[in-house]
Design a protein around this motif. Sequence first.
Motif, PDB file in Angstrom:
ATOM      1  N   UNK A   1     -13.717   4.031 -10.071  1.00  0.00           N
ATOM      2  CA  UNK A   1     -12.515   4.857 -10.008  1.00  0.00           C
ATOM      3  C   UNK A   1     -11.327   3.994 -10.434  1.00  0.00           C
ATOM      4  N   UNK A   2     -10.674   4.405 -11.491  1.00  0.00           N
ATOM      5  CA  UNK A   2      -9.508   3.671 -11.997  1.00  0.00           C
ATOM      6  C   UNK A   2      -8.243   4.340 -11.482  1.00  0.00           C
ATOM      7  N   UNK A   3      -7.488   3.611 -10.668  1.00  0.00           N
ATOM      8  CA  UNK A   3      -6.205   4.123 -10.179  1.00  0.00           C
ATOM      9  C   UNK A   3      -5.130   3.535 -11.077  1.00  0.00           C
ATOM     10  N   UNK A   4      -4.465   4.398 -11.834  1.00  0.00           N
ATOM     11  CA  UNK A   4      -3.594   3.917 -12.907  1.00  0.00           C
ATOM     12  C   UNK A   4      -2.180   4.467 -12.727  1.00  0.00           C
ATOM     13  N   UNK A   5      -1.199   3.593 -12.880  1.00  0.00           N
ATOM     14  CA  UNK A   5       0.203   4.035 -12.816  1.00  0.00           C
ATOM     15  C   UNK A   5       0.426   5.144 -13.844  1.00  0.00           C
TER      16      UNK A   5
ATOM     17  N   UNK B   1      -4.415   9.200 -12.064  1.00  0.00           N
ATOM     18  CA  UNK B   1      -3.056   8.714 -12.324  1.00  0.00           C
ATOM     19  C   UNK B   1      -2.214   8.898 -11.065  1.00  0.00           C
ATOM     20  N   UNK B   2      -1.442   7.884 -10.747  1.00  0.00           N
ATOM     21  CA  UNK B   2      -0.651   7.907  -9.516  1.00  0.00           C
ATOM     22  C   UNK B   2       0.769   7.469  -9.841  1.00  0.00           C
ATOM     23  N   UNK B   3       1.728   8.192  -9.330  1.00  0.00           N
ATOM     24  CA  UNK B   3       3.124   7.806  -9.529  1.00  0.00           C
ATOM     25  C   UNK B   3       3.485   6.635  -8.620  1.00  0.00           C
ATOM     26  N   UNK B   4       4.205   5.692  -9.195  1.00  0.00           N
ATOM     27  CA  UNK B   4       4.680   4.575  -8.390  1.00  0.00           C
ATOM     28  C   UNK B   4       6.161   4.766  -8.049  1.00  0.00           C
ATOM     29  N   UNK B   5       6.635   6.013  -8.153  1.00  0.00           N
ATOM     30  CA  UNK B   5       8.049   6.268  -7.868  1.00  0.00           C
ATOM     31  C   UNK B   5       8.364   6.009  -6.398  1.00  0.00           C
ATOM     32  N   UNK B   6       7.365   6.209  -5.549  1.00  0.00           N
ATOM     33  CA  UNK B   6       7.576   5.927  -4.124  1.00  0.00           C
ATOM     34  C   UNK B   6       6.641   4.816  -3.668  1.00  0.00           C
ATOM     35  N   UNK B   7       7.039   4.130  -2.609  1.00  0.00           N
ATOM     36  CA  UNK B   7       6.187   3.109  -2.013  1.00  0.00           C
ATOM     37  C   UNK B   7       4.909   3.775  -1.476  1.00  0.00           C
TER      38      UNK B   7
ATOM     39  N   UNK C   1      -0.716   8.153   4.528  1.00  0.00           N
ATOM     40  CA  UNK C   1      -1.392   9.444   4.336  1.00  0.00           C
ATOM     41  C   UNK C   1      -1.786   9.676   2.874  1.00  0.00           C
ATOM     42  N   UNK C   2      -1.065   9.017   1.976  1.00  0.00           N
ATOM     43  CA  UNK C   2      -1.464   9.061   0.563  1.00  0.00           C
ATOM     44  C   UNK C   2      -2.844   8.383   0.377  1.00  0.00           C
ATOM     45  N   UNK C   3      -3.031   7.269   1.066  1.00  0.00           N
ATOM     46  CA  UNK C   3      -4.322   6.565   1.008  1.00  0.00           C
ATOM     47  C   UNK C   3      -5.421   7.462   1.565  1.00  0.00           C
TER      48      UNK C   3
ATOM     49  N   UNK D   1       1.678  -1.853 -11.069  1.00  0.00           N
ATOM     50  CA  UNK D   1       2.468  -2.841 -10.350  1.00  0.00           C
ATOM     51  C   UNK D   1       1.996  -2.965  -8.914  1.00  0.00           C
ATOM     52  N   UNK D   2       2.842  -3.552  -8.082  1.00  0.00           N
ATOM     53  CA  UNK D   2       2.484  -3.774  -6.689  1.00  0.00           C
ATOM     54  C   UNK D   2       2.040  -2.507  -5.976  1.00  0.00           C
ATOM     55  N   UNK D   3       2.672  -1.376  -6.292  1.00  0.00           N
ATOM     56  CA  UNK D   3       2.313  -0.114  -5.642  1.00  0.00           C
ATOM     57  C   UNK D   3       0.863   0.255  -5.951  1.00  0.00           C
ATOM     58  N   UNK D   4       0.509   0.244  -7.227  1.00  0.00           N
ATOM     59  CA  UNK D   4      -0.863   0.610  -7.595  1.00  0.00           C
ATOM     60  C   UNK D   4      -1.869  -0.402  -7.071  1.00  0.00           C
TER      61      UNK D   4
END
Lengths: 360, 360
Positions: free
Chosen positions: B38-42, B65-71, B75-77, B100-103
């Motif tokens: 599973x590739x989690x990509x900004x 695809x995951x937004x890094x707009x928020x920390x 519950x997201x996890x 980045x750090x978020x992803x």
Amino acid sequence: MSYKNFPMVPRVIFGRGSFNQLSDILTPKRLSINAPFIFLVDDVFKSNSWLTSRIPLSYDDKIIYISAAEEPKTDQIDMLVEEIILNSKERPSGIIGIGGGTLLDIAKAVSIMLTNEGNAEEYQGWDLVKNEAIYHVGIPTISGTGAEVSRTTVLTGPERKLGINSDFTPFDQVVLDSELTKDVPKDQWFYTGMDCYIHCVESLQGTYLNAFSESYGNMALELCKEIFLGNELTNTQAQEKLMMASWHGGMSIVYSQVGVAHAMSYGLSYLLGTKHGIGNCIVFDHLEEFYPEGVKLFKEMKTKHDISLPKGLCTDLTDKELDIMIDVALSLVPLWENALGKNWKKTITRKKLKSLYQKM
Amino acid sequence: MSYKNFPMVPRVIFGRGSFNQLSDILTPKRLSINAPFIFLVDDVFKSNSWLTSRIPLSYDDKIIYISAAEEPKTDQIDMLVEEIILNSKERPSGIIGIGGGTLLDIAKAVSIMLTNEGNAEEYQGWDLVKNEAIYHVGIPTISGTGAEVSRTTVLTGPERKLGINSDFTPFDQVVLDSELTKDVPKDQWFYTGMDCYIHCVESLQGTYLNAFSESYGNMALELCKEIFLGNELTNTQAQEKLMMASWHGGMSIVYSQVGVAHAMSYGLSYLLGTKHGIGNCIVFDHLEEFYPEGVKLFKEMKTKHDISLPKGLCTDLTDKELDIMIDVALSLVPLWENALGKNWKKTITRKKLKSLYQKM
């Protein structure tokens, strides 16, 4: 272009006195009461209860004392492996090397040869190891070689002096307790420290250099200057910093290579049995034309610490003997290529090496 | 005295274009054709075929695809883990975080929560994770956070912003390909780079400092100065060096801790959702009394790169809101203790923190 996927030591503990935590580290790794931990310990510690009383022995665990007077040999590894197999009810839970580069390299090689068939000499080279080594722990008692982080274990075999370079070579655990280095004799401290210094110079001036190696190399070089040319460190600080310099110097060469000093020093060592640290120093002292700045600083360090290197090692050698050294040195292609680029053979001829060796 | 036995990333590949080797790295790690990667990509890369076309997809492998707009949030996890379990025939072969750090933190947390029962928030803290995470790979596309080497994954939960700190958190593999950072917008480059710079300052001035952390911190600090205050690097060199600075800065804090800026920035982030990089910058700008030299240099860097930080974030906050931020900040005891020693409570009162926040 393909980059190396470098294996790093996955566990490291750093701190003065961290050797006391060895039991906590090993206990969860014991496979059974019949699968001993084998401690390979430099025999200088044989009657040193300050250290040996803290080696946690249970069940069939065993200490084997080994002299580091000579560089490790492939047949020495084969004999150790046989001894361990014959005297253990089951395959050991782990091999723990306690000592300098010699003991650390022996521990790495033994842990590989316990799970790989045949003799150690068959694995000298790059990526020839097939099976994962057994769990192995490195505990340096002298700093500089970088053996605690490297993916090699350098052995002298019947044919050559060459490392077993593999992804299975690095330790599974390293214990960095600078207190264990407190009684290293001054000459030995200098020679082994210079191994680290020379790693940095050879890596930083090499053609294989990248930003990864450069950052580690710079850090180790700065530490070496502080330790060997500065005046401000306490003994403890100097011991801790040299331990980190060795670590970073080792990290620097994993992604690049060593160079001229190591190639020529392997020749000395193969023929004359010269130990690695002092051999590097003897060679490096004559390499101004390759590493002008590095050699200049090295000479300053030597003067500051009042070190006099042996001279005339090669004076009485026959041409045949010189040829053997030259063959060993020339066989280390990646080292020459790193030092001088793809066209290294234009600079490095047999005649050139002969004249260099004859100065030593 | 007991020292931490630090888990290091056991495999690292460094080099411009090394992202192309991802398939070679992952293939031997596939557990079965039903166990996907599973590739989690900004999601900034969503229509960027330069990157996405090189993600090696086989069988049931999937990109999310995951937004890094928020920390990242606990519950997201939990939702991601549920989604992955529901859509996979078998437990995944691995989680690959690209961003980045978020992803990277999301990838670490998801890989832990796939093998540990309950919700992510239950594991916020130190050493609460019981089972080994599944194989996880970190591929930074922006440099500075040190998330690629750290043993934490910082999450905002219902109760607090706090990391899942554990020996199972670090990546099993990291790919350091600086080319992936070439299109980072300038502001973001600065904020995230400053996260690294602030790590160094907080580590080097902290009371937890030892020779291990110091050598890594010094190295990263020198690199930051060269990158953010020098004029001599090409873009490629600067990208490669910042990637190494992030790595070494991350290594520096694993054996020490961060300090005042991180503690206060966690408060901002918890209440206002301020992203970590910019939050650190906003806070650090006001910390002259704790880090006089560090803040001076930071202001020089800010000026050189023409960065203007947001002002007045806390002007309209109620006392209740300020109290929430102060509670979050004060709860991070190890950070304060590292920054100011055992008696930190003498200096850091609620009133003191309130007055600092009100300047921001």
